[in-house]
Design a protein around this motif. Structure first.
Motif, short mmCIF file in Angstrom:
data_model
loop_
_atom_site.label_atom_id
_atom_site.label_comp_id
_atom_site.label_asym_id
_atom_site.label_seq_id
_atom_site.Cartn_x
_atom_site.Cartn_y
_atom_site.Cartn_z
N LEU A 177 0.85 -1.16 0.06
CA LEU A 177 0.14 0.11 0.15
C LEU A 177 0.78 1.31 -0.01
CD1 LEU A 177 -2.39 -1.23 2.88
CD2 LEU A 177 -3.03 -1.12 0.35
N ALA A 178 2.03 1.03 0.26
CA ALA A 178 3.06 2.37 0.29
C ALA A 178 2.84 3.34 -0.56
CB ALA A 178 4.27 1.97 1.01
N SER A 179 2.82 3.08 -1.82
CA SER A 179 2.92 4.23 -2.95
C SER A 179 1.64 4.39 -3.55
CB SER A 179 3.88 3.61 -3.86
OG SER A 179 3.11 2.51 -4.81
N LEU A 180 0.19 3.94 -2.70
CA LEU A 180 -0.89 3.99 -3.60
C LEU A 180 -1.60 5.29 -3.13
CD1 LEU A 180 -2.11 0.22 -3.41
CD2 LEU A 180 -0.54 1.34 -5.01
N PRO A 181 -1.70 6.28 -3.97
CA PRO A 181 -2.63 7.45 -3.91
C PRO A 181 -3.84 7.12 -3.32
CG PRO A 181 -1.29 7.82 -5.85
CD PRO A 181 -0.95 6.24 -5.21
N GLY A 182 -4.74 7.53 -2.53
CA GLY A 182 -5.83 7.58 -1.85
C GLY A 182 -6.05 6.57 -0.88
N ARG A 183 -4.90 5.75 -0.67
CA ARG A 183 -5.00 4.59 0.38
C ARG A 183 -4.09 4.96 1.31
NH1 ARG A 183 -6.04 -0.10 -2.64
NH2 ARG A 183 -6.08 -1.41 -0.72
N GLU A 184 -3.99 6.10 1.90
CA GLU A 184 -3.17 6.58 2.92
C GLU A 184 -3.55 6.19 4.10
OE1 GLU A 184 -2.10 9.55 -0.50
OE2 GLU A 184 -3.89 8.41 0.38
N ALA A 207 7.68 -2.66 4.36
CA ALA A 207 6.66 -1.83 3.86
C ALA A 207 6.64 -2.28 2.31
CB ALA A 207 6.58 -0.53 4.28
N MET A 208 5.75 -3.07 1.85
CA MET A 208 5.91 -3.38 0.21
C MET A 208 5.37 -2.07 -0.26
SD MET A 208 4.68 -7.20 -0.09
CE MET A 208 5.11 -7.35 -1.83
N ALA A 209 5.89 -1.70 -1.36
CA ALA A 209 5.44 -0.33 -2.08
C ALA A 209 4.13 -0.62 -2.77
CB ALA A 209 6.72 0.02 -3.22
N GLY A 210 4.00 -1.63 -3.52
CA GLY A 210 2.59 -1.61 -4.41
C GLY A 210 2.91 -1.55 -5.74
N LEU A 211 1.95 -1.83 -6.46
CA LEU A 211 1.81 -1.82 -7.92
C LEU A 211 1.37 -0.55 -8.61
CD1 LEU A 211 -0.02 -5.31 -8.34
CD2 LEU A 211 2.46 -4.86 -8.31
N LEU A 212 2.11 -0.23 -9.45
CA LEU A 212 1.50 1.02 -10.47
C LEU A 212 0.60 0.49 -11.29
CD1 LEU A 212 4.99 2.26 -11.74
CD2 LEU A 212 3.28 3.64 -10.60
N PRO A 213 -0.41 1.23 -11.78
CA PRO A 213 -1.56 0.73 -12.70
C PRO A 213 -0.75 0.35 -14.10
CG PRO A 213 -1.86 3.12 -12.47
CD PRO A 213 -0.65 2.59 -11.62
N PRO A 214 -1.37 -0.48 -14.92
CA PRO A 214 -0.85 -0.92 -15.99
C PRO A 214 -0.45 0.05 -17.04
CG PRO A 214 -2.39 -2.75 -15.57
CD PRO A 214 -2.48 -1.14 -14.54
N ASP A 215 -1.26 1.38 -17.34
CA ASP A 215 -1.19 2.39 -18.03
C ASP A 215 -0.53 3.57 -17.53
OD1 ASP A 215 -3.14 2.80 -16.55
OD2 ASP A 215 -4.72 3.66 -17.73
N GLU A 270 3.94 9.34 -16.83
CA GLU A 270 4.80 10.12 -15.87
C GLU A 270 4.16 10.94 -14.69
OE1 GLU A 270 8.05 10.06 -15.62
OE2 GLU A 270 7.83 8.26 -17.09
N ALA A 271 2.88 11.29 -14.85
CA ALA A 271 2.23 12.12 -13.78
C ALA A 271 1.67 10.90 -12.81
CB ALA A 271 0.98 12.55 -14.41
N THR A 272 1.54 9.84 -13.38
CA THR A 272 0.88 8.93 -12.35
C THR A 272 2.00 8.46 -11.50
OG1 THR A 272 -0.68 8.13 -13.81
CG2 THR A 272 -0.13 6.37 -12.26
N ARG A 273 3.13 8.04 -12.01
CA ARG A 273 4.56 7.60 -11.31
C ARG A 273 4.89 8.76 -10.23
NH1 ARG A 273 7.22 3.60 -13.48
NH2 ARG A 273 6.60 2.65 -15.69
N GLY A 307 4.72 -4.49 -12.76
CA GLY A 307 4.23 -3.04 -12.28
C GLY A 307 4.77 -2.86 -10.94
N PHE A 308 5.61 -3.49 -10.14
CA PHE A 308 5.91 -3.26 -8.79
C PHE A 308 6.62 -1.83 -8.81
CE2 PHE A 308 8.05 -3.36 -4.74
CZ PHE A 308 6.78 -4.00 -3.86
N PHE A 309 6.44 -0.89 -7.87
CA PHE A 309 6.56 0.30 -7.86
C PHE A 309 8.14 0.59 -7.84
CE2 PHE A 309 7.60 4.65 -5.90
CZ PHE A 309 7.39 5.42 -6.88
N LEU A 310 8.89 -0.14 -6.85
CA LEU A 310 10.10 -0.08 -6.42
C LEU A 310 10.87 -1.28 -6.99
CD1 LEU A 310 12.01 1.54 -4.67
CD2 LEU A 310 11.69 -0.17 -2.88
N SER A 311 11.58 -1.24 -7.93
CA SER A 311 12.36 -2.24 -8.74
C SER A 311 13.77 -2.35 -8.79
CB SER A 311 11.71 -2.49 -10.07
OG SER A 311 11.85 -1.47 -10.75
N ARG A 312 14.46 -1.10 -8.67
CA ARG A 312 15.80 -0.84 -8.98
C ARG A 312 16.64 -0.30 -7.51
NH1 ARG A 312 18.00 -2.01 -13.44
NH2 ARG A 312 16.70 -2.57 -15.34
#
Length: 264
Positions: free
Chosen positions: A73-80, A104-112, A115-118, A155-160
């Motif tokens: 959940l850590a990177s998901l807007p609206g789930r704070e 704390a797992m970062a969470g997934l980006l939406p498939p689409d 840059e604004a979403t990221r 799609g995992f937000f934190l990968s590198r």
């Protein structure tokens, strides 16, 4: 000496969860980790730990709806609000289990994601981690973040690794540390020993598995004896989590750990 911790989500699946603690101890492990404890009361898990004489070294914050595919959940807007509740819940368990660190797992980006979403995910991630490290510090715990490969978790937000180090810098908290999983790093980037050396001062926990099939660490493309030698020469005194899927039964695959003191 390398200290090995059994990941009870992946190892000893021949047993029910609360019976895996005794099985790990009987196989020579002195510490355990797993993904999530929340299906059991912390008191029941503590009893299993104490009876087996094991240290609890790591577990994850609640990840959202895991069965529905959420991975943090850590990177998901609206789930704070949900993330903040997850921090409090994890620290409640950590207190009972005397566990020094939580992830704390970062969470997934939406498939689409564009840059604004990221950017929105990044901003949410930093703000959430700042909240979490404050709560963890008051509880005397460390918070970990972990880059996870996008082959296993698309799609995992934190990968590198560089992304993780930039996050550590942005949050700026001494108790925010890197969970350095060599399996994930090898798949995404390789150059394991150099990453280990560059990031060593920020590493709070290490995890291992064979690459590419995530079986025992004595098979695959990573030469773990060299990794262990470098960890020891750098003075690593933390745990090494065995987060792999046994190719057959758990006990059948533990021979690799005998030289590291993994003896019943």
């Amino acid at each position: 000496m390398i200290r090995l911790a059994a990941n009870l989500t992946m190892l000893f699946n021949e047993h029910d969860f609360l019976d895996r603690f005794a099985a790990a101890a009987e196989s020579g492990f002195r510490g355990v980790e797993y993904l999530f404890p929340y299906a059991h009361s912390p008191e029941d898990i503590k009893a299993a730990l104490d009876e087996a004489g094991l240290a609890q070294v790591l577990f994850n914050l609640p990840p959202g709806d895991w069965e529905a595919g959420e991975r943090g959940l850590a990177s998901l807007p609206g789930r704070e609000g949900e993330f903040r509740d997850s921090v409090i819940e994890a620290l409640r368990y950590a207190e009972v289990l005397d566990c020094p660190r939580v992830h704390a797992m970062a969470g997934l980006l939406p498939p689409d994601a564009d840059e604004a979403t990221r950017a929105a995910h990044h901003s949410t991630y930093i703000a959430n981690l700042r909240f979490a490290v404050g709560e963890a510090a008051r509880a005397g715990r460390e918070l970990l973040i972990e880059p996870i490969n996008t082959r296993d978790m698309p799609g995992f937000f934190l990968s590198r690794q560089a992304q993780a180090m930039a996050v550590l810098e942005a949050v700026g908290a001494d108790n925010l540390r890197l969970q350095f999983d060599l399996y994930h790093c090898q798949i995404m980037e390789g150059d394991l020993i150099r990453h280990l050396e560059r990031q060593f001062d920020r590493i709070g926990h290490v995890q291992i598995a064979g690459v590419p099939q995530r079986h025992e660490p004595d098979v695959g493309e990573v030469h773990y004896p060299a990794i262990f030698d470098r960890l020891e020469s750098l003075g690593y005194d933390g745990w090494v989590g065995c987060e792999y899927r046994p190719a057959a039964g758990t006990l059948d695959g533990l021979g690799w750990g005998r030289q590291l003191g993994l003896n019943p």
